[in-house]
Enzyme design. Sequence first.
Site, short mmCIF file in Angstrom:
data_model
loop_
_atom_site.label_atom_id
_atom_site.label_comp_id
_atom_site.label_asym_id
_atom_site.label_seq_id
_atom_site.Cartn_x
_atom_site.Cartn_y
_atom_site.Cartn_z
N SER A 168 -23.45 6.31 -90.72
CA SER A 168 -24.44 5.24 -90.62
C SER A 168 -25.22 5.03 -91.90
O SER A 168 -26.20 4.31 -91.90
CB SER A 168 -25.41 5.53 -89.47
OG SER A 168 -26.14 6.72 -89.72
N LYS B 35 -33.33 4.92 -83.60
CA LYS B 35 -33.58 4.57 -85.00
C LYS B 35 -34.68 3.53 -85.13
O LYS B 35 -35.53 3.61 -86.02
CB LYS B 35 -32.29 4.08 -85.65
CG LYS B 35 -31.23 5.17 -85.79
CD LYS B 35 -29.95 4.63 -86.37
CE LYS B 35 -28.91 5.74 -86.53
NZ LYS B 35 -27.63 5.25 -87.10
#
Length: 771
Positions: free
Chosen positions: A668, A711
Amino acid sequence: MSSTSLPVLFVADLVVLPGMVVSLELDEASRAAVDAANTGSEGRLLVAPRLDDRYASHGVIAKVERVGRFSSGGPAVVLKAEQRGRIGSGVSGPGAALWVEVEPVEDHVTERARELAEDYKRLVVAVLQRREAWQVIDQVHQMSDPSAIADAAGYAPYISAERKRELLEDTDVESRLETLIGWTRDHLAEAEVTDKIGEDVREGMERSQREFLLRQQLAAIRKELGEGEPEGADDYRARVEAAEVPDAVREALLREVDKLERSSDQSPETAWIRTWLDTVLELPWHVTTEDSTDIVAARGVLDADHHGLDEVKERIVEYLAVRARRAERGLQVVGGRGSGAVVLLAGPPGVGKTSLGESVAHALGREFVRVALGGVRDEAEIRGHRRTYVGALPGRIVRAIKEAGSMNPVVLLDEVDKIGADYRGDPAAALLEVLDPAQNHTFRDHYLELDLDLSDVLFIATANVVEQIPQALLDRMELVTLDGYTEDDKVAIARDFLLPRQLERAALTADEVTVSDAALREIAANYTREAGVRQMERFLAKALRKAAIRLASGAERVDVDLADLKDLVGRPRFTPEAPERTSVPGVATGLAVTGLGGDVLFIEASAHEGKAGLTLTGQLGDVMKESAQIALTFVRSHAAELGVDASFFDRAIHVHVPAGATPKDGPSAGITMVTALTSLASGRPVRSEVGMTGEVTLNGRVLPIGGLKQKLLAAQRNGITEVFVPLRNEPDLDDVPADVLEALTVNVVGDVLDVVRGALEPGTTGAAAAA
């Protein structure tokens, strides 16, 4: 009839009806009532019951027949009850007794009452015949007044004091008789059932005595033959025959009892058999608790115990609703497959996974058992040990069922992601049968070697990192993610749950110490950066301890506000650092997920004179190393589009991810690395309010990532106001709380060039970084 004033004698745990003659022990209050009656009301007073819940609205007007003493020497009075009286308001009267207005109640006898009285007499005679009370039966036959017949129930021992008070307050003769007929019929039916049970017990005792005699003879024969019988074998056989167990289990138990009877005391097998028999007999084979079917009440229990977590609560309510409908339609399957459920609560520490399991059990009305699996490495901990081993025990699942005392408890498998595997086996593999709804109706423990039906058990597993759970085990569970709390959630949880609990632990009250919402919000924002609320609770506990010192030093009250936090818990631990870190070119803010929840990740890039190449530091995993290589290749191949001078790549490039002691890996960070390298090469800093997450391909496509909700929560906690996320993660935004989406500007992108254009500060492009 006109009312009259009478002193009141309250009698505890006794109800006196008209026609009764009773003797009462005199205490100070009752003596005052009797003296007042003899002085001011011609020896008449009102006797009223005083039970636990309330005072009666009616009493009985009684005549003082005699005042004397019991054989024990205590003062006593003999009263004869004459007539019902309705209690009115209090009045003044002579003496220390309480005087009230009393309205005598006349009885109206109808033909219907006379018929009911005859029916009731026949029932009373039937009751008395069972007791062989022939003299009382003659007295009952001589009674003819329906009212007197009904009030004679005051002597009946099978009628409780509460029911007698109902009779006292019922002024209608027909109503009293109908009520008594119903009670007496119920009593006769219950007595007949009791007699039938007693007869069955006597027959069973005769059979048991016959078996006992035969076994005594068998023991004598064995003694003559020199074959000793271990003591207690008969006890086990009797326990097995009396136990409520499935037929297959009973057969296995009897086989072991036969072995026990044939074994000698010196045989080591005897102790094994006895332990096994005790374990199997103590299991609740036919014991189940009834599930609550009140969906609204169950949701209320969950809401009262936990703030938020709507997805988990909704899943439990769905489970309840389906079970209730199956029960209504007669579809409940006994020992059926798939009737249980397996839920996996995954999320960072401190979000309430473990405590939620207990709340679920409370909402369902089931027993609750917690099984801690963290650090378990032996497969036998799940399946049990073979009985051939010394000190063998059943597995933790069987022990949990035994501890719960029912076959349908809520079993919390805590920290299922922290199970290990070594030469003793793989406990996670042993859990496959336990957690598979299609198999666990015949779960077989190595110690028991019997089929145990776990299909009605509600298993709830908890984990911090889903990726550490084997895929085969994860496939058997329904994943429900708890991604953490927003700042508003933390303030609400602290106010409604944490603060009251810590006040109680510190022996403080809300009147002595108050904590403002502003202080709670400051602790949530700048003293902690966690997904859960454990650290926040520790700060609250510390503040309350300091407040207790102030109260002990003479302060009358402590109000904790923003200005007091520094003195009570110290300086803030966290401040927004993105503006400082990204003030120079080559630093980009990424978003990551760790075992503790979401977090921000700064990626730094630097270039210097030397041999061209890429150096990576920060204890990166293979995936992140590949992302860095891909990012550099993409920037090199698209240098013209990005406004980067090709000579930049002739220098030595160094990419570093700070906090080098912490291992970091995952797909990511690709677009973050592209942005950092482009920022360094173009000399344009990355905007301080921007965070990003997503993987990148060689041709610049942005690939989806996991943990988007965690996140974005981390971005909000760290003061970031704009984020770039992959286009294919757009559906995941539906799971993000609305207040988080309102605080963030979320850009969904499919091309990494869009990320670079939006993330970098405007400025002069070119080889500025090389200058």
